[in-house]
Write a protein that holds these residues in place. Structure first.
Motif, PDB file in Angstrom:
ATOM      1  N   UNK A   1      36.596  76.410  82.902  1.00 32.99           N
ATOM      2  CA  UNK A   1      36.276  75.378  83.899  1.00 32.99           C
ATOM      3  C   UNK A   1      37.433  74.400  84.086  1.00 32.99           C
ATOM      4  N   UNK A   2      38.654  74.844  83.830  1.00 33.16           N
ATOM      5  CA  UNK A   2      39.802  73.932  83.772  1.00 33.16           C
ATOM      6  C   UNK A   2      39.952  73.029  84.995  1.00 33.16           C
ATOM      7  N   UNK A   3      39.759  73.547  86.200  1.00 27.62           N
ATOM      8  CA  UNK A   3      39.920  72.703  87.383  1.00 27.62           C
ATOM      9  C   UNK A   3      38.762  71.720  87.571  1.00 27.62           C
ATOM     10  N   UNK A   4      37.659  71.936  86.873  1.00 24.85           N
ATOM     11  CA  UNK A   4      36.515  71.025  86.968  1.00 24.85           C
ATOM     12  C   UNK A   4      36.454  70.020  85.814  1.00 24.85           C
ATOM     13  N   UNK A   5      37.360  70.134  84.837  1.00 20.45           N
ATOM     14  CA  UNK A   5      37.298  69.264  83.654  1.00 20.45           C
ATOM     15  C   UNK A   5      37.271  67.769  83.976  1.00 20.45           C
ATOM     16  N   UNK A   6      37.954  67.281  85.018  1.00 17.43           N
ATOM     17  CA  UNK A   6      37.834  65.845  85.328  1.00 17.43           C
ATOM     18  C   UNK A   6      36.409  65.405  85.662  1.00 17.43           C
ATOM     19  N   UNK A   7      35.567  66.350  86.082  1.00 13.41           N
ATOM     20  CA  UNK A   7      34.196  66.044  86.475  1.00 13.41           C
ATOM     21  C   UNK A   7      33.170  66.387  85.398  1.00 13.41           C
ATOM     22  N   UNK A   8      33.623  66.919  84.277  1.00  7.54           N
ATOM     23  CA  UNK A   8      32.758  67.400  83.201  1.00  7.54           C
ATOM     24  C   UNK A   8      32.497  66.301  82.180  1.00  7.54           C
ATOM     25  N   UNK A   9      31.323  66.341  81.576  1.00  6.55           N
ATOM     26  CA  UNK A   9      31.055  65.491  80.411  1.00  6.55           C
ATOM     27  C   UNK A   9      30.312  66.306  79.368  1.00  6.55           C
ATOM     28  N   UNK A  10      30.413  65.850  78.133  1.00 12.58           N
ATOM     29  CA  UNK A  10      29.658  66.438  77.028  1.00 12.58           C
ATOM     30  C   UNK A  10      28.894  65.284  76.395  1.00 12.58           C
ATOM     31  N   UNK A  11      27.619  65.514  76.175  1.00 13.35           N
ATOM     32  CA  UNK A  11      26.771  64.485  75.587  1.00 13.35           C
ATOM     33  C   UNK A  11      25.986  65.077  74.428  1.00 13.35           C
TER      34      UNK A  11
END
Length: 175
Positions: A33-43
């Motif tokens: 998901x490298x191009x989406x990493x700015x929009x990703x979160x882990x909780x």
């Protein structure tokens, strides 16, 4: 029909081993998901609720700073918090991604928030892979949003898994 970014995160989750139940966080390769990493979160789900472990640069800019250690519910307006809590609970309970459709602050720009449950190192379902996907180009440039307003919640149908239904067993409703 969800945004293509939302679809990609859900597909990446569905492709993980044991996606027929809740897959392990360790099986997730973030480079997929490298191009989406700015929009990703882990909780992480704790006794006090869902708390952010990390968030991508765009998500942090959107909310005005680091989310690490902050909780999920204060990001939502008061009227949306119960439904936002229910969406997280539902993702863990049903073991499937949930998409929350919301509006961002006073701009009312639409956004999809994908919630994909994962198992942590202990084997318990206590991690959440999330994506915040703006639905318009105008939303991409927004920052310092004070809160989200929940519009809709939808469960994602996962391949190879029948939808849950209620049944009665000895007078008790079970899924």
């Amino acid at each position: 029909m969800s945004h293509s970014g939302t679809q990609r995160v859900i597909q990446a989750w569905s492709d993980l081993p044991e996606a027929h139940r809740i897959p392990s966080r360790a099986s997730l390769d973030p480079t997929v998901l490298s191009d989406l990493l700015p929009q990703i979160f882990m909780a992480e789900q704790t006794e006090t609720g869902l708390g952010f472990r990390l968030a991508g640069a765009w998500v942090e800019r959107l909310f005005g700073g680091s989310l690490r250690g902050l909780h999920w519910l204060p990001l939502w307006d008061r009227a949306s918090r119960l439904d936002a809590h229910r969406a997280v609970t539902r993702a863990f309970r049903e073991g499937r991604p949930i998409i929350v459709v919301a509006e961002m602050g006073e701009s009312e720009e639409p956004v999809e928030v994908a919630l994909c449950p994962l198992r942590g190192p202990s084997g318990a379902a206590d991690r959440m892979l999330g994506l915040v996907q703006p639905l318009s180009l105008k939303g991409v440039g927004l920052k310092d949003i004070t809160e989200l307003r929940l519009i809709d919640v939808e469960a994602v149908r996962t391949p190879g898994r029948a939808p849950l239904s209620l049944a009665a067993l000895d007078g008790r409703l079970i899924a």
